[in-house]
Design a protein around this motif. Sequence first.
Motif, PDB file in Angstrom:
ATOM      1  N   ARG A   1       0.339  -1.101  -0.093  1.00 22.21           N
ATOM      2  CA  ARG A   1      -0.499  -0.158  -0.072  1.00 22.21           C
ATOM      3  C   ARG A   1       0.673   1.215  -0.230  1.00 22.21           C
ATOM      4  N   LEU A   2       1.484   1.168   1.152  1.00 22.72           N
ATOM      5  CA  LEU A   2       2.621   2.432   0.903  1.00 22.72           C
ATOM      6  C   LEU A   2       3.787   2.518  -0.316  1.00 22.72           C
ATOM      7  N   ILE A   3       4.075   1.042  -1.285  1.00 26.78           N
ATOM      8  CA  ILE A   3       4.579   1.474  -1.777  1.00 26.78           C
ATOM      9  C   ILE A   3       3.997   1.739  -3.233  1.00 26.78           C
TER      10      ILE A   3
ATOM     11  N   LYS B   1      16.939  13.123  -4.300  1.00 29.57           N
ATOM     12  CA  LYS B   1      17.666  12.048  -4.207  1.00 29.57           C
ATOM     13  C   LYS B   1      17.310  11.624  -2.708  1.00 29.57           C
ATOM     14  N   GLU B   2      16.997  12.240  -2.066  1.00 31.86           N
ATOM     15  CA  GLU B   2      16.242  12.013  -0.570  1.00 31.86           C
ATOM     16  C   GLU B   2      15.422  10.490  -0.313  1.00 31.86           C
ATOM     17  N   SER B   3      14.630  10.979  -1.796  1.00 30.19           N
ATOM     18  CA  SER B   3      13.625  10.293  -1.704  1.00 30.19           C
ATOM     19  C   SER B   3      13.941   8.361  -2.700  1.00 30.19           C
ATOM     20  N   ASP B   4      14.895   9.288  -3.375  1.00 27.86           N
ATOM     21  CA  ASP B   4      15.417   7.742  -3.991  1.00 27.86           C
ATOM     22  C   ASP B   4      15.713   6.741  -2.759  1.00 27.86           C
ATOM     23  N   ASN B   5      16.658   7.447  -2.416  1.00 23.32           N
ATOM     24  CA  ASN B   5      17.061   6.783  -1.215  1.00 23.32           C
ATOM     25  C   ASN B   5      16.252   6.306  -0.363  1.00 23.32           C
ATOM     26  N   PHE B   6      15.426   6.777  -0.022  1.00 19.41           N
ATOM     27  CA  PHE B   6      14.295   6.572   1.083  1.00 19.41           C
ATOM     28  C   PHE B   6      13.921   5.069   0.386  1.00 19.41           C
ATOM     29  N   GLY B   7      13.191   5.671  -1.086  1.00 24.71           N
ATOM     30  CA  GLY B   7      12.866   5.028  -1.631  1.00 24.71           C
ATOM     31  C   GLY B   7      13.419   3.503  -1.599  1.00 24.71           C
ATOM     32  N   ASN B   8      14.481   3.189  -1.599  1.00 25.27           N
ATOM     33  CA  ASN B   8      15.785   1.964  -1.891  1.00 25.27           C
ATOM     34  C   ASN B   8      16.089   1.073  -0.233  1.00 25.27           C
ATOM     35  N   GLN B   9      15.670   2.327   0.714  1.00 28.97           N
ATOM     36  CA  GLN B   9      15.670   1.752   1.802  1.00 28.97           C
ATOM     37  C   GLN B   9      14.370   0.942   2.513  1.00 28.97           C
ATOM     38  N   LEU B  10      12.949   1.229   1.692  1.00 24.25           N
ATOM     39  CA  LEU B  10      11.627   0.782   1.714  1.00 24.25           C
ATOM     40  C   LEU B  10      11.371  -0.873   1.391  1.00 24.25           C
ATOM     41  N   ASN B  11      11.880  -0.267  -0.154  1.00 17.83           N
ATOM     42  CA  ASN B  11      12.169  -2.557  -0.865  1.00 17.83           C
ATOM     43  C   ASN B  11      13.168  -3.472  -0.205  1.00 17.83           C
TER      44      ASN B  11
END
Length: 158
Positions: free
Chosen positions: A34-36, A141-151
């Motif tokens: 749901r979050l992704i 860049k922060e969003s990409d970083n958080f996205g990678n951490q979330l995945n």
Amino acid sequence: MFIVRKYTVIAPMSLSIALFVTSCSESKISQCQRLITSVNQGTSLIENNKGTQVTTSLKLAKDLENVNKSIEKLKLTDPELQKFQTNFVNLFDQLSQAIAKAGKALGATKNAEASNTGRQKIHSARKDIESILTAAKTTGKESDNFGNQLNQYCSQPQ
């Protein structure tokens, strides 16, 4: 003897209630999905409207606000996912505000007169847009970083 019968009834009932409660609560995987999905919705809006006109930029900022609200409304119980949720809400809020400011600055250049005052408005708007783009790149860049951490978090077994 009466006590033993009592426990033979209580133990299965407790187990049944525990299984019922855990089966009704959402799993980490479904919360991640749901979050992704919500985050991807905002990211695709940005990708599809990158570098467009003033009115589109202002509409994009409004659309990102709506995505942000949908991310905020997610009822996540996993504490780690709640942190990601907060991070993405903050990021999309920053991006929405930056895009709205850039759209307004572009609008100011469009309405500038052919005079010294008009050139100053354009020069000022250009500086604003450049600083906004720099901030948006950092936020991206922060969003990409958080996205990678979330995945990474969501791919870990429970």
